[in-house]
Enzyme design. Structure first.
Site, PDB file in Angstrom:
ATOM      1  N   SER A  51       0.832  -1.200   0.000  1.00  0.00           N
ATOM      2  CA  SER A  51       0.000   0.000   0.000  1.00  0.00           C
ATOM      3  C   SER A  51       0.877   1.265   0.000  1.00  0.00           C
ATOM      4  CB  SER A  51      -0.960  -0.047   1.191  1.00  0.00           C
ATOM      5  OG  SER A  51      -2.044   0.826   1.003  1.00  0.00           O
ATOM      6  N   ASP A 166      -5.943  -3.846  -2.330  1.00  0.00           N
ATOM      7  CA  ASP A 166      -4.960  -3.500  -1.297  1.00  0.00           C
ATOM      8  C   ASP A 166      -4.231  -4.718  -0.716  1.00  0.00           C
ATOM      9  OD1 ASP A 166      -3.540  -2.260   0.703  1.00  0.00           O
ATOM     10  OD2 ASP A 166      -5.275  -1.757   1.923  1.00  0.00           O
TER      11      ASP A 166
END
Length: 328
Positions: A51, A166
């Protein structure tokens, strides 16, 4: 604790990897950590990121970390909100992410991962199989964009037959990925360890409930929130969808967390639990945990203090291992 290889022997012998964790705006702390390591001659030669860790990691692997730091320090909350203006009908995510991708493209070396000056890996999640996907080739920007695709917030990234979201869902601090890159020594940065706890309707971490500037208040359920969170929330809630109209009416009457806060808080809780488990199962050689739990998920405009916290945490760890004779 064993010494950090390459801290004093020279670049030819070092095999040090950075494992940079997820945590949205708290990830600016990674920059401070890198600065502190550089000051004492520790320059990791490979990096894995999840991320926001993937964004900072890509900039580091590109040799553009100082450029990213400069951009981060110049952000104010209005600039942050401007990156989230490509709101779409909520089919698979509220925000398309094109503006984010364009911003990333300006902060990393354009081209493919395999052409970067340093080895780099971005961690994402296959939404269909729930498995970890380590992106090690192909377009750098696409890799970072996939790694930061927070579920429900950003639209996923389609790569071939794979739907990517993610990486924090499966590996928020990618120590295991860094080890598979051939590192002798893994330095991990966890930016979730001091997030506020709590549960129920009042369980939204207070770090994401900072005060909105007085002249930016509204009556749509975002009063009292951090300015970027409020601004992005306003844009999302303004999408002309019948279901959201009912939510807007509900928010105006109820002192409950709004849908955007619930998404952010859920990610915080989940990632913190996964990080704690993974670090017990696969501990790094050096773990740095900046105290950035007070920084909101969307508080990218607080780069100065967040970078400083990363720097302080790294310096403290380095002092401790130096005193123990483990540095160099």
């Amino acid at each position: 604790m064993t010494g950090i290889p390459g801290a004093s022997e020279g670049a030819a012998t070092r095999k040090i990897a950075l494992a940079l964790g997820s945590g949205a705006a708290r990830g600016w702390a990674h920059i401070g950590v890198i600065n502190a390591l550089s000051e004492v001659g520790i320059r990791p030669d490979r990096v894995a990121g999840t991320s926001i860790g993937a964004l900072v990691g890509a900039a580091y692997a590109s040799g553009k970390i100082h450029s990213l730091e400069g951009v981060a320090r110049e952000l104010d909350w209005r600039k942050v909100v401007s990156l989230f203006t490509d709101v779409v009908l909520p089919r698979s995510g509220f925000i398309d992410g094109r503006k984010i991708a364009d911003s990333i493209r300006n902060q990393v070396e354009p081209g493919n991962i395999e052409d970067l000056p340093l080895p780099f890996r971005a961690v994402s999640t296959d939404l269909v199989t729930s498995s970890e996907v380590v992106i090690q080739e192909g377009d750098v920007v696409e890799a970072v964009r996939a790694s930061i695709s927070v579920c429900g917030m950003f639209t996923p990234v389609k790569k071939g037959a794979t739907i990517l979201v993610d990486g924090g869902l499966v590996n928020p601090v990618p120590v295991s990925v860094a080890r598979r890159m051939g590192a002798d020594y893994v330095i991990a940065v966890d930016i979730t360890h001091d997030l506020p706890g709590g549960g129920g309707a009042k369980g939204v971490p207070q770090a994401d409930l900072g005060r909105t500037p007085p002249d930016e208040g509204s009556n749509s359920g975002f009063e009292g929130k951090s300015a970027p969170l409020a601004g992005v929330g306003e844009r999302i809630m303004s999408v002309d969808v019948p279901g959201l109209a009912q939510i807007r009416q509900w928010l105006a009457k109820e002192s409950m967390p709004n849908i955007f806060e619930v998404l952010m808080a859920s990610m915080n809780i989940m990632e913190k639990q996964i990080v704690e488990l993974n670090l017990r199962l696969d501990p790094p050689d050096l773990l740095i945990q900046p105290k950035v739990g007070h920084v909101g998920f969307m508080d990218f405009h607080k780069a100065d203090e967040t970078i400083l916290e990363g720097y302080r945490a790294a310096k403290l760890c380095l002092e401790e291992i130096k005193d123990a004779g483990a540095l160099g």
